[in-house]
Design a protein around this motif. Sequence first.
Motif, mmCIF file in Angstrom:
data_model
loop_
_atom_site.group_PDB
_atom_site.id
_atom_site.type_symbol
_atom_site.label_atom_id
_atom_site.label_comp_id
_atom_site.label_asym_id
_atom_site.label_seq_id
_atom_site.Cartn_x
_atom_site.Cartn_y
_atom_site.Cartn_z
ATOM 1 N N ASP A 54 48.570 26.844 39.897
ATOM 2 C CA ASP A 54 47.159 27.218 39.960
ATOM 3 C C ASP A 54 46.837 27.780 41.348
ATOM 4 N N PHE A 55 46.643 29.089 41.417
ATOM 5 C CA PHE A 55 46.422 29.740 42.701
ATOM 6 C C PHE A 55 44.989 29.596 43.207
ATOM 7 N N SER A 56 44.179 28.843 42.488
ATOM 8 C CA SER A 56 42.833 28.561 42.984
ATOM 9 C C SER A 56 42.797 27.266 43.789
ATOM 10 N N THR A 57 43.873 26.480 43.724
ATOM 11 C CA THR A 57 43.950 25.228 44.477
ATOM 12 C C THR A 57 45.247 25.179 45.278
ATOM 13 N N TRP A 58 45.195 24.509 46.419
ATOM 14 C CA TRP A 58 46.345 24.470 47.320
ATOM 15 C C TRP A 58 46.586 23.033 47.783
ATOM 16 N N PRO A 59 47.442 22.285 47.061
ATOM 17 C CA PRO A 59 47.720 20.887 47.411
ATOM 18 C C PRO A 59 48.323 20.768 48.813
ATOM 19 N N CYS A 72 51.768 37.186 54.746
ATOM 20 C CA CYS A 72 51.830 37.138 53.288
ATOM 21 C C CYS A 72 51.792 38.551 52.720
ATOM 22 N N VAL A 73 52.625 38.789 51.721
ATOM 23 C CA VAL A 73 52.532 40.005 50.911
ATOM 24 C C VAL A 73 52.064 39.574 49.532
ATOM 25 N N TRP A 74 50.860 39.991 49.170
ATOM 26 C CA TRP A 74 50.198 39.524 47.951
ATOM 27 C C TRP A 74 50.277 40.597 46.870
ATOM 28 N N ALA A 75 51.030 40.303 45.802
ATOM 29 C CA ALA A 75 51.236 41.291 44.736
ATOM 30 C C ALA A 75 50.843 40.743 43.372
ATOM 31 N N ILE A 76 49.874 39.834 43.360
ATOM 32 C CA ILE A 76 49.330 39.336 42.091
ATOM 33 C C ILE A 76 48.158 40.221 41.692
ATOM 34 N N GLY A 77 48.108 40.579 40.430
ATOM 35 C CA GLY A 77 46.995 41.403 39.957
ATOM 36 C C GLY A 77 47.486 42.467 38.995
ATOM 37 N N GLY A 78 46.882 43.642 39.073
ATOM 38 C CA GLY A 78 47.239 44.721 38.161
ATOM 39 C C GLY A 78 45.990 45.402 37.641
ATOM 40 N N ARG A 90 39.283 39.450 36.774
ATOM 41 C CA ARG A 90 38.560 39.179 38.010
ATOM 42 C C ARG A 90 38.974 37.824 38.604
ATOM 43 N N LYS A 91 39.199 36.834 37.745
ATOM 44 C CA LYS A 91 39.614 35.519 38.229
ATOM 45 C C LYS A 91 40.960 35.605 38.939
ATOM 46 N N VAL A 92 41.921 36.277 38.293
ATOM 47 C CA VAL A 92 43.264 36.370 38.853
ATOM 48 C C VAL A 92 43.282 37.246 40.104
ATOM 49 N N SER A 93 42.605 38.380 40.033
ATOM 50 C CA SER A 93 42.675 39.344 41.123
ATOM 51 C C SER A 93 41.765 38.982 42.291
ATOM 52 N N VAL A 94 40.546 38.580 41.997
ATOM 53 C CA VAL A 94 39.575 38.312 43.053
ATOM 54 C C VAL A 94 39.629 36.850 43.499
ATOM 55 N N ASP A 95 39.391 35.942 42.560
ATOM 56 C CA ASP A 95 39.264 34.529 42.926
ATOM 57 C C ASP A 95 40.538 33.975 43.548
ATOM 58 N N TYR A 96 41.671 34.249 42.917
ATOM 59 C CA TYR A 96 42.928 33.712 43.434
ATOM 60 C C TYR A 96 43.247 34.275 44.822
ATOM 61 N N VAL A 149 38.147 42.781 45.969
ATOM 62 C CA VAL A 149 39.161 42.021 46.717
ATOM 63 C C VAL A 149 39.285 42.567 48.138
ATOM 64 N N GLU A 150 39.398 43.886 48.248
ATOM 65 C CA GLU A 150 39.525 44.491 49.577
ATOM 66 C C GLU A 150 38.367 44.075 50.487
ATOM 67 N N LYS A 151 37.140 44.220 49.983
ATOM 68 C CA LYS A 151 35.977 43.872 50.795
ATOM 69 C C LYS A 151 35.974 42.388 51.157
ATOM 70 N N GLY A 152 36.312 41.533 50.188
ATOM 71 C CA GLY A 152 36.353 40.099 50.456
ATOM 72 C C GLY A 152 37.374 39.750 51.525
ATOM 73 N N LEU A 153 38.546 40.365 51.463
ATOM 74 C CA LEU A 153 39.570 40.116 52.469
ATOM 75 C C LEU A 153 39.132 40.619 53.848
ATOM 76 N N CYS A 154 38.528 41.795 53.867
ATOM 77 C CA CYS A 154 38.066 42.341 55.148
ATOM 78 C C CYS A 154 36.959 41.482 55.738
ATOM 79 N N ASP A 155 36.087 40.948 54.895
ATOM 80 C CA ASP A 155 35.034 40.044 55.385
ATOM 81 C C ASP A 155 35.644 38.795 56.020
ATOM 82 N N ILE A 156 36.677 38.262 55.372
ATOM 83 C CA ILE A 156 37.351 37.081 55.921
ATOM 84 C C ILE A 156 37.994 37.421 57.262
ATOM 85 N N ALA A 157 38.663 38.587 57.328
ATOM 86 C CA ALA A 157 39.300 38.998 58.580
ATOM 87 C C ALA A 157 38.268 39.225 59.681
ATOM 88 N N ASP A 158 37.148 39.834 59.341
ATOM 89 C CA ASP A 158 36.113 40.094 60.346
ATOM 90 C C ASP A 158 35.509 38.801 60.889
#
Length: 223
Positions: A54-59, A72-78, A90-96, A149-158
């Motif tokens: 489950d890529f939404s949780t990280w034990p 990290c090289v992230w290649a989940i999606g499509g 959207r769950k797999v590509s964005v949320d995860y 996803v791109e915008k969300g990642l850039c927001d996190i980086a910023d």
Amino acid sequence: MRIVITGATGFVGSAVVRQAIADERITHAFVLTRKPLPDDVSKNEKITVVEHKDFSTWPPETLEQLAGVEGCVWAIGGRATQFPDVETARKVSVDYTLAAANVFVTELAPKLLEGQKFRFVFCSGKFAEWDQEKKLRMMQDTRRIKGQVEKGLCDIADANKEKFEVWAVRPGGIVKKHANIMNLLTANTSGIIEVDHLAKAMLKIVLDGHTDRIVESGALLKI
């Protein structure tokens, strides 16, 4: 460099794993996967397979394994059409993806050397669209999801400039090695790229960075 790779059972992710094994500058790769990998991969001394359902949780035990990872090289999606519905896409590509990035910022980046930044390379797609309200004529769900996803990642980086860097690569079409001559002749105009070339480019970015945060298809072909 020690890295995380996701999507290893997919077309792009499996190529990234192969190229990581071949790249001397990648000292170790932790491959996060929900499915078993071929023996030639799972038994390679440079690879540690981490079963992650489950890529939404990280034990905590998973994060302990990844301590010291630098990128990290992230290649989940499509494409959205590859999923049962847009919500699943959207769950797999964005949320995860964003869940992982946030965890890497808070749990992995602080464990790096002082001044070192965690590097995250996301496999996006040509024509990704950040504006979720913009009317699009073709592939609107896929383009909006990739853009989100791109915008969300850039927001996190910023918000974490001192410890987290992001790049999004935007290939056009992705083809197998030794693609037919027509595909290769049209590569410069359509953004078509061989999968091994794409994998090498993403690894080079995670190793060395890139001048542009969004790496368009034309630039990818030159890496």
